[in-house]
Design a protein around this motif. Structure first.
Motif, PDB file in Angstrom:
ATOM      1  N   ALA A  49      61.261  56.284  32.452  1.00  0.00           N
ATOM      2  CA  ALA A  49      61.940  55.271  31.650  1.00  0.00           C
ATOM      3  C   ALA A  49      62.389  55.851  30.321  1.00  0.00           C
ATOM      4  N   ILE A  50      63.675  55.705  30.028  1.00  0.00           N
ATOM      5  CA  ILE A  50      64.248  56.084  28.735  1.00  0.00           C
ATOM      6  C   ILE A  50      64.544  54.788  27.998  1.00  0.00           C
ATOM      7  N   ARG A  51      63.824  54.519  26.935  1.00  0.00           N
ATOM      8  CA  ARG A  51      63.894  53.214  26.273  1.00  0.00           C
ATOM      9  C   ARG A  51      64.966  53.191  25.197  1.00  0.00           C
ATOM     10  N   LEU A  52      65.959  52.343  25.402  1.00  0.00           N
ATOM     11  CA  LEU A  52      67.019  52.118  24.427  1.00  0.00           C
ATOM     12  C   LEU A  52      66.932  50.676  23.935  1.00  0.00           C
ATOM     13  N   THR A  53      67.075  50.483  22.640  1.00  0.00           N
ATOM     14  CA  THR A  53      66.990  49.147  22.058  1.00  0.00           C
ATOM     15  C   THR A  53      68.192  48.895  21.156  1.00  0.00           C
ATOM     16  N   ILE A  54      68.733  47.678  21.261  1.00  0.00           N
ATOM     17  CA  ILE A  54      69.847  47.264  20.406  1.00  0.00           C
ATOM     18  C   ILE A  54      69.302  46.284  19.370  1.00  0.00           C
ATOM     19  N   ASP A  55      69.435  46.638  18.111  1.00  0.00           N
ATOM     20  CA  ASP A  55      68.998  45.754  17.034  1.00  0.00           C
ATOM     21  C   ASP A  55      69.936  44.560  16.913  1.00  0.00           C
ATOM     22  N   LEU A  56      69.468  43.548  16.194  1.00  0.00           N
ATOM     23  CA  LEU A  56      70.299  42.375  15.964  1.00  0.00           C
ATOM     24  C   LEU A  56      71.589  42.713  15.228  1.00  0.00           C
ATOM     25  N   ASP A  57      71.572  43.792  14.442  1.00  0.00           N
ATOM     26  CA  ASP A  57      72.779  44.184  13.711  1.00  0.00           C
ATOM     27  C   ASP A  57      73.681  45.105  14.528  1.00  0.00           C
ATOM     28  N   GLY A  58      73.309  45.373  15.783  1.00  0.00           N
ATOM     29  CA  GLY A  58      74.162  46.173  16.657  1.00  0.00           C
ATOM     30  C   GLY A  58      73.833  47.650  16.699  1.00  0.00           C
TER      31      GLY A  58
END
Length: 334
Positions: A49-58
């Motif tokens: 698993a490669i974890r990518l996260t998008i913040d609320l600000d993009g």
């Protein structure tokens, strides 16, 4: 043309799966939970698993590390990460994610992804469009009125209604209105989340959910129906969905006629919308038949979410469900 990922089916080496969570909408925290659960539960013998996260600000992150100082800069870096992965698992719910946005990004990056494509995501996210498609296939929906800020003042009271944003999920902005004085505030609350709002007549019936899984071999598997039992005079709202008070009955106590009608409606909509991977279809079962409430093309995906629980009840554990979805995405690379 997306490169072939047939090696995912035969190679013994674990393959890289980009699990994307977060997002820029009110379902951000729910998406974080889904993505964390998916990443932790993927079979380590098959996947990394490669974890990518998008913040609320993009802005995007890889693990806990920011990929750039701006949304555009971090997106460019995230695309590079995606391109090094075999499959993407966009566990992002709601607008700017489930609505096809991330499916389009994956297509442009040439990476197969779990779930529906841009068209299906966009159609299903828009509740007005979903109602039109359902109606064209003989599937009933609640009578409703589309409301915008320009028309909100002209909406008249016509008995109990449910007010909901056209394109939002997790029951954000949804209100059951039983008194005339509460209608305008409910519409205002929904308009704060979406410029288009539905005011629907209240449907009296049992809330029954059905999930459809597209398996690796291309067959479709309809999981056991799940009933949501809400206290009388209430709806399955944001609080009851996540505060642990939800009363799920699995499998739902339905007869064979109801089961067939629900399965037929779910499969019909799965095909009509062009869904892929897995989708959840929320219905009301009434004395007059089945009534569609809404469609989720990327439903909640923690181990205790409705869809994983439904398939677990049919003998498909959570990890097996995730494996089906990832391998299915690789097999049907679009």
């Amino acid at each position: 043309r997306v490169r072939s990922h047939e090696h995912l089916m035969t190679s013994s080496a674990p393959r890289r799966v980009a699990v994307i969570g977060g997002g820029q909408n009110c379902e951000h925290d729910v998406s974080l939970a889904s993505a964390a659960s998916v990443a932790a539960a993927l079979d380590p013998d098959l996947f990394v698993a490669i974890r990518l996260t998008i913040d609320l600000d993009g802005r995007w992150h890889l693990g806990s590390d920011p990929l750039g100082d701006t949304p555009a800069g971090s997106l460019a870096a995230a695309v590079t990460v995606l391109a090094e992965c075999d499959v993407a698992f966009p566990a992002v719910h709601g607008p700017v994610g489930e609505d096809g946005t991330l499916a389009a990004l994956c297509r442009l990056a040439g990476v197969p992804w779990v779930g529906s494509d841009l068209r299906a995501g966009a159609l299903a996210m828009d509740k007005v469009t979903t109602k039109l498609i359902a109606g064209a296939h003989g599937i009933a929906t609640a009578p409703g009125t589309l409301v915008t800020a320009a028309t909100a003042a002209s909406v008249r009271w016509d008995g109990p209604v449910v007010v909901k944003p056209v394109a939002a999920g997790s029951s954000h902005g949804v209100s059951l209105v039983t008194a005339p004085d509460d209608l305008a505030p409910a519409i205002d609350a929904a308009l704060a989340l979406d410029g288009r709002v539905l005011v629907e007549q209240l449907v009296e019936g049992r809330e029954i959910d059905v999930a459809v899984l597209e398996r690796v071999d291309g067959s479709r598997f309809v999981g056991p129906a799940l009933e949501i039992v809400s206290p009388e005079g209430s709806v399955f709202d944001l609080d009851s969905k996540y505060d642990g008070s939800a009363d799920f009955r699995l499998p739902a106590a339905i007869d064979e006629v109801e089961r067939k009608e629900l399965s037929h409606a779910a499969l019909t909509l799965f095909d009509a919308l062009g869904c892929a991977g897995v989708a959840r279809f929320d219905f009301f079962v009434t004395p007059m038949g089945v009534v569609l409430n809404e469609v989720n093309t990327m439903p909640g995906m923690t181990a205790t979410s409705q869809v994983p629980r439904m398939f677990a009840a049919a003998g498909m554990p959570y990890r097996s469900l995730l494996t089906e979805l990832v391998l299915g995405a690789a097999r049907t690379a679009r």
